[in-house]
Each structure stands twice: as structure tokens, then as C-alpha cells.
Design a protein around this motif. Structure first.
Motif, PDB file in Angstrom:
ATOM      1  N   ALA B 189       0.868  -1.176   0.000  1.00 25.03           N
ATOM      2  CA  ALA B 189       0.000   0.000   0.000  1.00 25.03           C
ATOM      3  C   ALA B 189       0.903   1.223   0.000  1.00 25.03           C
ATOM      4  O   ALA B 189       1.956   1.209   0.627  1.00 25.03           O
ATOM      5  CB  ALA B 189      -0.896   0.005   1.221  1.00 25.03           C
ATOM      6  N   THR B 193      -1.358   8.219   0.695  1.00 22.36           N
ATOM      7  CA  THR B 193      -2.606   7.767   0.075  1.00 22.36           C
ATOM      8  C   THR B 193      -3.554   8.940  -0.131  1.00 22.36           C
ATOM      9  O   THR B 193      -3.225  10.074   0.191  1.00 22.36           O
ATOM     10  CB  THR B 193      -3.333   6.722   0.936  1.00 22.36           C
ATOM     11  OG1 THR B 193      -3.612   7.318   2.195  1.00 22.36           O
ATOM     12  CG2 THR B 193      -2.533   5.477   1.109  1.00 22.36           C
ATOM     13  N   ASP B 203      -5.827  -0.493  -1.269  1.00 23.95           N
ATOM     14  CA  ASP B 203      -4.693  -1.052  -0.531  1.00 23.95           C
ATOM     15  C   ASP B 203      -4.791  -2.575  -0.442  1.00 23.95           C
ATOM     16  O   ASP B 203      -3.819  -3.250  -0.161  1.00 23.95           O
ATOM     17  CB  ASP B 203      -4.563  -0.418   0.859  1.00 23.95           C
ATOM     18  CG  ASP B 203      -5.895  -0.380   1.597  1.00 23.95           C
ATOM     19  OD1 ASP B 203      -6.926  -0.691   0.953  1.00 23.95           O
ATOM     20  OD2 ASP B 203      -5.896  -0.055   2.798  1.00 23.95           O
ATOM     21  N   ALA B 206      -3.264  -3.604  -4.136  1.00 22.71           N
ATOM     22  CA  ALA B 206      -2.215  -2.636  -4.454  1.00 22.71           C
ATOM     23  C   ALA B 206      -1.513  -2.998  -5.749  1.00 22.71           C
ATOM     24  O   ALA B 206      -1.438  -4.156  -6.153  1.00 22.71           O
ATOM     25  CB  ALA B 206      -1.212  -2.560  -3.321  1.00 22.71           C
ATOM     26  N   TYR B 482       6.149   5.949  -4.392  1.00 21.27           N
ATOM     27  CA  TYR B 482       5.390   4.751  -4.767  1.00 21.27           C
ATOM     28  C   TYR B 482       5.503   4.565  -6.264  1.00 21.27           C
ATOM     29  O   TYR B 482       5.086   5.423  -7.042  1.00 21.27           O
ATOM     30  CB  TYR B 482       3.921   4.937  -4.364  1.00 21.27           C
ATOM     31  CG  TYR B 482       3.094   3.686  -4.424  1.00 21.27           C
ATOM     32  CD1 TYR B 482       3.327   2.630  -3.546  1.00 21.27           C
ATOM     33  CD2 TYR B 482       2.054   3.567  -5.338  1.00 21.27           C
ATOM     34  CE1 TYR B 482       2.551   1.493  -3.589  1.00 21.27           C
ATOM     35  CE2 TYR B 482       1.274   2.430  -5.389  1.00 21.27           C
ATOM     36  CZ  TYR B 482       1.530   1.392  -4.504  1.00 21.27           C
ATOM     37  OH  TYR B 482       0.757   0.271  -4.547  1.00 21.27           O
TER      38      TYR B 482
END
Lengths: 344, 609
Positions: B189, B193, B203, B206, B482
Motif C-alpha cells: 500500500a 494515500t 490497498d 495494491a 510509490y
């Protein structure tokens, strides 16, 4: 410049200058904006065709550019005075009836036509009803008088409905001032303080006759006018100049030799030829080269009808059959004297 | 004249004129009031189009509608009391719609609305308020953090890249037979966010991992949009995924009672691929799970009846002739058979599906992207010891070239680097929902956390070159981002050819990966060789490496002849001459001559020694 230097710049035999020229012009073409409009300079040139559309127009050798332009230099005495230059410009500047007319009324029973003028646009164009009436009378062979409120009354001397209507149509299409096709002319001053005229149209033959105009120094971006009036060399130079200008406009630098070569190629036949089906490519010597380009069957059938022979001297046809092309490294041949010829 | 008609305003219901009204504005308001009261359905939308002077009422399906909070007299209808009740779950969303507090507008009715972005912006003139400012984006776009910090085109690009990300698309992937599927080994995750991401429960599905990213060049290996990966990280499972591909086939029935049969084709079958190709099949003609397969291996053995009727009768044999129609693993592919199923089609024919899986370890040529429209291709996987390291010994997983940032204006990428780094130190996720906080405030929040944990406020760290061991002159910006592994991977795309198949018609090489094709040497490429004057190189490309054909041409009449091998003479079928010359031409030219002949034109070829 010395002779040695001259030779240094020569291309070698067998150099494919045409292909290189085409690529040198074609590659920047992909970067050019397809926009026609762009906003700089004088009012007349503000909406001139530029960029890729203009280049295409030039290479297609179009009969009339989509935004024609004349630069008219004046004789010494006219060039020094604004008043005199303006006088000449007035004689050139094209004003259509439609732009000064409010509306038109026909009286079929009397065979008369009433043209109601727009006083505001008349003033803006610095015109009065009287010369308009005179011009109408002269050009259409009718009797035109100025009536009340500055309107023009045209007497047609006929009561035939069709004929009256035909004259009405002629009147609405008539030109009330200046030279047909010359466009709106404006006086501009150059760096030396001399006045000259720029006009958003092109019709140089009658313009040359206008008093004060220097007939040897008229320029137009219409290639065919230049060809007709000044000859093929002038047309070649105009073509090269216009190409160069269009490219420079977009901050694209192409070596002048490429542009010159294209202009030379298009005018080498003594007339202006486009690059394409109706011009240079369409007049190629080889049947296969023409058939490979456009209208394949048409070329093949004609070739058969006339018993044409393809001598395989060009590039396209040799690639087609799979032979070495007669260019670059393929333009040389090894010749060995045979023993027999040595004896002699 | 035209005026008179327009004084009456036509009302269109679902595109049909139903009548007219005198006062369209009052009429439209009346319909809306009725809808808000619940007298008519909430799915009715009504709009007065001023330019057309028409009222359009739409009740049909397929309209995209979006909820708005209704505003009246400069005040939101969603009062504080209602909001509190909603929070306590005393009322629900349906209550708000039934009581005319929130309504859905379609595209046409939106034209009549004047929408305020937030409660604070509402004036007397406003008719609606956005439920939340983020609703200007869609679901997909709202899964990116800090979109307001990036340039809009990059946000748009993110929205298309995220659809290409490998992840855990479904937890029952083992039971599914997707034609193509990608499963990421260790999905994580994201540390930063958004509310949309949480409420979509992404999540749990993911599609990326939190990479330690250093913003630095690496010996020129991450020029342009290339990225450099850490070999140690890759070995520990960074970006590792499994690729699934399903092959399937069916026992089709043909008119005349014939049908396909799944079985190992007998050697007499037409198009038999050789004993070796079928060696991995079991007796039922289908491959077994957990079998290693490579290109050219048969997955499903199948024999089919011949294509044309005559063939089955031919040779007078009693046994019916059959044709091999097996499913073969495509060139360049390999893997392990994951699962095999047999099912039946609605037409009661048997169907076999074979799912093949293959490991996809990140390698140079694979594509990665962050959530800011920043994509890159791996150019080098660097051994751990050669990567830069920080004072604490942190080694980045990925190195991104800093030159890619300013021109694209993806400042959200930088903010995420800091935000995720702070989140990692704090041990809690951080929120990056669009418009929820000022960028400068976020920056200071992160700075505080980072400082408290002994890092530089703004993410810069002294780093040491892994190759020389010396510190870099400049500090490097390092943090966590990410990253998604996108499904464009070299191993599924690369292809080579030196010799190979040619097209039947033209004798020219085939095109495309599936047909083991070559890359086209097109017109523009040809022009380049012409311009260079490389005549022999050009001939090699256009003839020798392409469709060279040797034909016999009659020396007397110039037409194409043939060699009579029985009599050992060359023959010109037109003039019966035996003087023919062997000429090398392109097969395309031979075809051209044929086509010219079909035009009733007789071409003749003249030759010189």
C-alpha cells in the motif's frame, strides 16, 4: 575568390543533390506549424498564408496564391512625397461596390435602378458618389446620375425584366475604385524614408500603367504574374525568395543551395512546373518511375499505346527491378581494354 | 417573422418535441422543485437552453450524472446539523437525495448550474456546491497524491499509466483464465494515500511498491527517461511479478459430421510437427500442469479434418486424412504450465484452456512509473556495492534523473518523496488528497517530522559513491516514492531475425513479431541510402536481403521463360527460342510484369551483357 576555392565547393559527380534538397526541405516541413494565421507586421501582411501551407502552395505552383501581395515601388518624384504616393495608392486600391453599398432597389416599370450608398463606408474609403456614378456609366454602358441624398440612379433604357436584373447584378459586383484584383493598397515608408505601396492583391499589368508607379520595380508573390510579366528568371528568383522567406519566418534554416536547386528544377523547362503529378514527377522520362508515383495504370496503358521504352536511367526504376542505382558509388563503371583492342 | 415562433419555447422530452411553454424559466424551476420534493423521480433532469430557446427534459438511460449539494440564498442546504447527523450515521446519502439536499445533474442541466467549489465560496448567485473539490477528477485520477502540485497533462498521463500497472488485480487469480494477466509478488500500500484510494480499498489490491528513490544521475545510465535499479533490491523481490497467458482451443464441429479431436497427432497427419514437439503431451493430447515449456512446444494436440473435401478422398486410402491443428507456444515465449481445464461450449464442444506462467524479474528494458506521470525504462541494474549510499547506509532502490523534473513540472513527485519518507519515519501513512491542504503547509509538516528523526528538513542527504567510496560534492535528494511496474516488459516484446519466413505472394520478408518478421526498410529509409549514394548497400537491402529472384528471360523476344529440366534446355514459351539469359531481378518486378500482362500489355525486357 580564387579558382581553387570555387572548386572546393563543387559537389562531386554522382552526388544525389535532388534527394538531399528534398530531404533538407522536407524534414523541417514536419516541424512546421500547420497554422495559416500569425500576427505580426503590417495590416496587409497580417493574415498572409505562411508556414507549411505556403510552402505547399509554392511547390504546387498554384495559379494564384491564397494571400496575394504586391509591393509597388514609385518613381522618384512620387516616392519622396506622401501626398503623391497616396494619390497613386488611391488609383490602385480596389474597392468593391458591395463594401460601400447599403442596398439596391430596382424599378422594373421605369427600367431604373437605385443604388443607396453607405455614407460611412464611403467616407472611410475617401470616396464620393460622383466618381462612382461616372465609373459605373463608363464600364457598364449605362446612364448613371447622382440623385438626392447622394444616391446613384441608373437608367437602363430598357424595361426588359431580365436585362434590368442582369445590370443590377453587374452593379453589385462592380468595382467602384482602383484596379480589379489589386486589393486594398496602403502607403508604406522604407528605411530610407521613401514611400512605396503595399497591396493585398495581385494584378500587376494594369498597376504598371498607373501614373507614378515604377513599372520595373513591382514585386508580387504571385509566381505566374512574375513569369508573365518579367520572364522565367524572375519567376525562379521569386520562387526561391518566397521559399526562403517562408522558412525564415519560422526560424528554420535551410541551406540556400537546396532552395535554389528546387527553384531551378521547377523553372528549368522554361515554364513554371509544379512538383507532383502535373509537373516534374509527371514528366519523368521513365515509365516505371511515373507509374510508381501516381496513376499507375494510366501511365502503363499510355506507354503500351506509344510503345515506350524505359531506358532504366533513373533511381526509382532501378530499385524496382533490383539493379544498382546510377548514383553515388553506382555512377562509376570499370572499363578494361580487352586484349584485342590493345593489339590494334 | 422568425421572432414569432420563438416566443413559444418548445419542450423536448428525451429529444422529442412535446409542446411549448410561455415562460421557460418558471417552468424549469417548477420541474426542479417537484423533483426535489420527490413528486417526480430524482432521475429526471431538466435544462433550459438559452441559445436554442428550448427546454430539454431527459429521463432516458445512459446519461452521465454527477451529484451536487444544492445551494439556496447563498447557503448550503447541507447544514452543520445534517453533516453531524451524517457523521453519526443517523442519516445516509439516500436521505439527502430524498430530501432535496443533494441532487444529480446531467451534462445538459449542468449548463444551467452555477457551482461553487466549497461552502466558503457560496454567494447568492450560486445554485450548487461541489460535494468535494476532488470530484472535479474521476475515481482513477483521484488515486494520485498531490495532483494540484503537478502540471495537468502529467496528471492525465498518470491516469493512463496506472491502468497499465501490475498488481494484485484479483485475489482469485489462481482460478481465473485471463488471456493475459500480471501478478506482482509483493504489492504494497502506498505510504502517501488519498481518500479515494482508501475508500476504493485499493490497498487490498495494491499495484505498486514504495521505492527508495534518489534523485541523481548515475554515470549517464539514466539519461533521458531511463532509470537505474538496485540489483540487491531486485534480488529481494522488488518489482518481481508473474506473467500468465492462457492458450485455448475447441473441438469444432464441421458440416458433414466431421469434427476436431484432441489427441497426439499421428505421424501421418498433414503438417506433422515432428515427434519432439508433442513429447510433453499426455495421452489425452493436452499438456500436464507444472511442465516446463519452451517455444515450439505443443500445448494442445489437435487433429482437424482437411480444409477441402477432395483431400479427404485423395490417394484412395481407407483411412481419412487429417490435418494438424495443434496449439504451439509462440516464438520467444517460455514458462511453466500453471493449470489446465476442460470445459464445454454452449454448442457442446469440448474446450481446453492452458494457462502458462512465466517469472518476470525486472531487467533492463522494463518500464516503471510513479504516480505523477513520470515513467522510465530500466537501463541498468547496478550491483548493490556500486550504488550510492547515505550516512546511515541507505541505498536507493531506483535512481531517477533530476533533469526529468523541472521541464515536466511534476512537483508532486518531489513532495511525495518527502511525504513518504516522513511517513516511513513516523510509522503512519500520510494523506495526499487533492486540495486538502496547502503545499507549503505539507512541506513544513514533513520537514518537522524528518528533522525530528535526524534527517535533513528537505530530504537532502550526503551520499557516497559506491564505486569510489568518496562523498559526492552535492547532497542528493533521497526519499520514498510509490512506483508501479507497468506491463510493458522487454521479454514479451523483443524479437530478432536474421533469416526467416517470407510472404507467399511477394517473396518479401514477413512483418510482425508473431510471424518472426523483419523490420521494414521503408521508403524514407531507402531515400537516405540514395542521398548517401550507397548504391550497393541499397541493392543489398532492396534485393539480396529481400526478394531476389533469378528468372530466365528470352534473349530474342524479352519475355520470361522456363527451364525444362527433363530435356535440359531453356524454353521461351512465346517464341520457342532456346536462348535465354539468367537474370537477377526483384520478385516484385516479376509480379509487376505479370500484372502488366493481365492488363493485356506485353512487356519486353531488353538486356545488355
Amino acid at each position: 575568390m580564387s579558382m581553387a576555392k570555387d572548386h572546393e565547393y563543387n559537389v562531386q559527380a554522382g552526388e544525389p543533390v535532388g534527394v538531399v534538397a528534398a530531404q533538407s526541405l522536407g524534414e523541417p516541413g514536419t516541424q512546421m506549424v500547420l497554422r495559416t494565421f500569425h500576427m505580426t507586421g503590417v495590416a496587409a501582411t497580417a493574415i498572409a498564408t505562411s508556414g507549411l501551407p505556403r510552402i505547399i502552395e509554392l511547390l504546387d505552383a498554384k495559379k494564384m496564391p491564397s494571400s496575394p501581395l504586391m509591393r509597388i515601388r514609385l518613381k522618384e518624384s512620387y516616392a519622396k512625397s506622401f501626398a503623391k504616393a497616396d494619390e497613386a495608392a488611391k488609383k490602385i486600391s480596389e474597392i468593391k461596390m458591395s463594401s460601400v453599398m447599403r442596398h439596391i432597389v430596382e424599378n422594373f416599370s421605369k427600367g431604373k435602378i437605385l443604388v443607396v450608398l453607405n455614407t460611412q463606408s464611403l467616407q472611410a474609403a475617401d470616396l464620393t458618389a460622383r466618381p462612382i456614378a461616372a465609373r459605373l456609366g463608363k464600364e457598364l454602358g449605362v446612364e448613371a446620375k447622382v440623385g438626392e441624398h447622394g444616391n446613384i440612379i441608373v437608367s437602363t433604357h430598357t424595361k426588359n425584366l431580365k436585362e434590368v436584373r442582369a445590370i443590377t447584378v453587374k452593379i453589385t459586383k462592380a468595382i467602384v475604385n482602383g484596379i480589379e484584383g489589386a486589393g486594398r493598397a496602403m502607403v508604406v515608408q522604407d528605411k530610407n524614408g521613401d514611400f512605396y505601396i503595399e497591396s493585398a492583391g495581385s494584378n500587376i499589368e494594369p498597376v504598371m500603367q498607373v501614373e507614378g508607379v515604377d513599372p520595373e520595380k513591382i514585386y508580387t508573390n504571385d509566381l505566374f504574374s512574375m513569369y508573365r510579366v518579367f520572364g522565367i528568371e524572375a519567376a525562379r528568383n521569386t520562387l526561391a525568395l518566397e521559399l526562403r522567406k517562408t522558412l525564415e519566418d519560422q526560424d528554420i534554416s535551410v541551406n540556400d543551395r537546396h532552395i535554389s536547386l528546387i527553384a531551378d528544377a521547377m523553372t528549368s523547362g522554361g515554364t513554371l512546373q509544379s512538383i507532383g503529378r502535373h509537373g516534374l514527377v509527371g514528366k519523368k522520362e521513365s515509365v516505371f518511375a511515373r507509374a510508381a508515383f501516381e496513376e499507375t495504370v494510366k501511365h502503363l496503358i499510355n506507354a503500351a499505346a506509344f510503345g515506350e521504352v524505359d531506358h532504366m536511367r533513373g533511381v526509382t526504376e532501378n530499385i524496382l527491378v533490383g539493379k544498382q542505382i546510377p548514383l553515388g558509388t553506382g555512377s562509376v563503371k570499370l572499363v578494361i581494354k580487352s586484349k584485342e583492342s590493345k593489339k590494334k | 417573422m422568425a421572432k414569432k415562433i420563438s416566443e413559444k419555447c418548445y419542450v423536448h422530452l428525451n429529444g422529442r418535441a412535446m409542446g411549448y411553454v410561455a415562460d421557460p424559466l418558471a417552468y424549469v424551476e417548477e420541474v426542479r422543485a417537484a423533483r426535489r420534493k420527490g413528486v417526480i423521480s430524482g432521475e429526471v433532469n431538466v435544462a433550459y437552453l438559452e441559445k436554442l430557446n428550448e427546454v430539454h427534459i431527459n429521463t432516458d438511460r445512459g446519461r452521465v450524472r454527477k451529484p451536487y449539494v444544492i445551494a439556496e440564498g447563498g447557503k448550503s442546504k447541507l447544514t452543520k446539523e445534517l453533516a453531524e447527523k451524517l457523521e453519526k450515521k443517523e442519516i445516509d446519502f439516500g436521505y439527502l437525495i430524498r430530501n432535496g439536499i443533494i441532487e444529480f445533474l446531467d451534462a445538459e442541466e449542468e449548463e444551467n448550474a452555477f457551482v461553487a467549489m466549497t461552502d466558503a465560496d457560496v454567494t447568492e448567485k450560486h445554485t450548487h456546491i461541489e460535494v468535494d473539490p476532488v470530484s472535479i477528477f474521476g475515481f482513477t485520477a483521484n488515486t494520485a497524491p498531490f495532483p494540484e502540485m503537478n502540471s495537468a497533462p502529467r496528471h492525465l498521463m498518470f491516469a493512463s499509466y496506472i491502468k497499465q500497472a501490475q498488481g494484485l488485480y484479483a485475489t482469485n487469480f489462481n482460478l481465473r483464465f485471463e488471456s493475459r494477466a500480471y501478478i506482482l509478488f509483493y504489492p504494497q500500500a502506498p505510504l502517501v494515500t488519498t481518500t479515494a484510494y482508501e475508500s476504493l480499498h485499493l490497498d487490498r489490491h495494491a499495484s505498486g511498491q514504495n521505492f527508495v528513490v534518489a534523485l541523481s544521475t548515475y554515470y549517464g545510465y539514466n539519461m533521458q527517461d531511463a532509470v537505474v535499479l538496485n540489483k540487491a533490491a531486485v534480488d529481494r523481490g522488488l518489482g518481481r511479478s508473474m506473467f500468465y497467458k492462457t492458450y485455448s482451443d475447441e473441438e469444432r464441429r464441421y458440416p458433414g459430421g466431421q469434427k476436431d479431436i484432441f489427441k497426439i497427432p499421428p505421424a501421418t497427419t498433414e503438417g506433422y510437427l515432428g515427434e519432439h514437439a508433442y513429447s510433453k503431451l499426455s495421452e489425452d493430447g493436452v499438456i500436464e500442469p507444472e511442465m516446463n515449456v519452451e517455444e515450439g512446444d505443443v500445448l494442445i494436440g489437435k487433429v482437424a479434418p482437411p480444409r477441402f473435401l477432395e483431400e479427404s478422398i485423395g490417394a484412395g486410402g481407407l483411412e481419412e486424412k487429417t490435418r494438424d491443428d495443434s496449439v504451439v507456444l509462440k516464438p520467444g515465449e517460455n514458462g511453466v504450465v500453471d493449470d489446465v481445464i476442460f470445459t464445454e461450449s454452449p454448442g457442446a464442444t469440448r474446450i481446453v484452456k492452458v494457462r502458462v506462467r512465466g517469472l518476470r524479474v525486472p531487467e533492463s528494458g522494463d518500464k516503471f512509473g510513479s504516480r505523477h506521470g513520470q515513467k522510465g525504462v530500466v537501463a541498468l541494474v547496478v550491483p548493490h556495492e556500486d550504488m550510492p549510499f547515505s550516512e546511515q547506509g541507505v541505498v536507493p532502490d531506483l535512481m531517477l534523473n533530476p533533469h526529468g523534473i523541472p521541464g515536466r513540472m511534476t512537483f508532486g513527485h518531489l513532495l511525495e518523496t518527502l511525504g513518504a519518507k516522513a511517513a516511513a519515519m513516523k510509522g503512519a501513512k500520510t494523506d495526499g488528497t487533492a486540495f486538502s491542504q496547502k503545499g507549503s503547509e505539507r512541506l513544513e509538516d514533513y520537514a518537522k517530522i524528518l528533522e525530528a528523526h535526524g534527517f535533513d528538513k528537505y530530504g537532502e542527504e550526503v551520499m557516497y559513491d559506491g564505486v569510489t567510496g568518496r562523498p559526492f560534492k552535492a547532497k542528493l535528494f533521497q526519499g520514498i516514492v510509490y512506483y508501479n511496474r507497468l506491463h510493458h516488459m522487454v521479454s514479451n516484446k523483443m524479437q530478432v531475425r536474421s533469416r526467416g519466413t517470407v510472404q507467399i505472394l511477394t517473396h518479401q520478408p514477413t512483418e510482425g513479431k508473431a510471424r518472426l518478421g523483419g523490420l521494414r526498410f521503408g521508403e524514407m529509409e531507402r531515400d537516405v541510402l540514395v542521398a548517401y549514394g550507397a548504391s550497393l548497400l541499397l541493392k543489398e537491402r532492396m534485393l539480396d536481403q529481400s526478394d531476389k529472384a533469378t528468372v530466365l528471360i528470352c534473349k530474342e523476344c524479352g519475355s520470361i521463360g522456363y527451364r525444362d529440366y527433363a530435356k535440359r534446355v531453356d524454353v521461351c514459351p512465346l517464341c520457342n527460342s532456346n536462348k535465354l539469359a539468367e537474370v537477377e531481378i526483384s520478385y516484385a518486378f516479376k509480379l509487376l510484369l505479370d500484372e502488366i500482362k493481365s492488363l493485356h500489355i506485353r512487356p519486353q525486357v531488353g538486356m545488355e551483357e
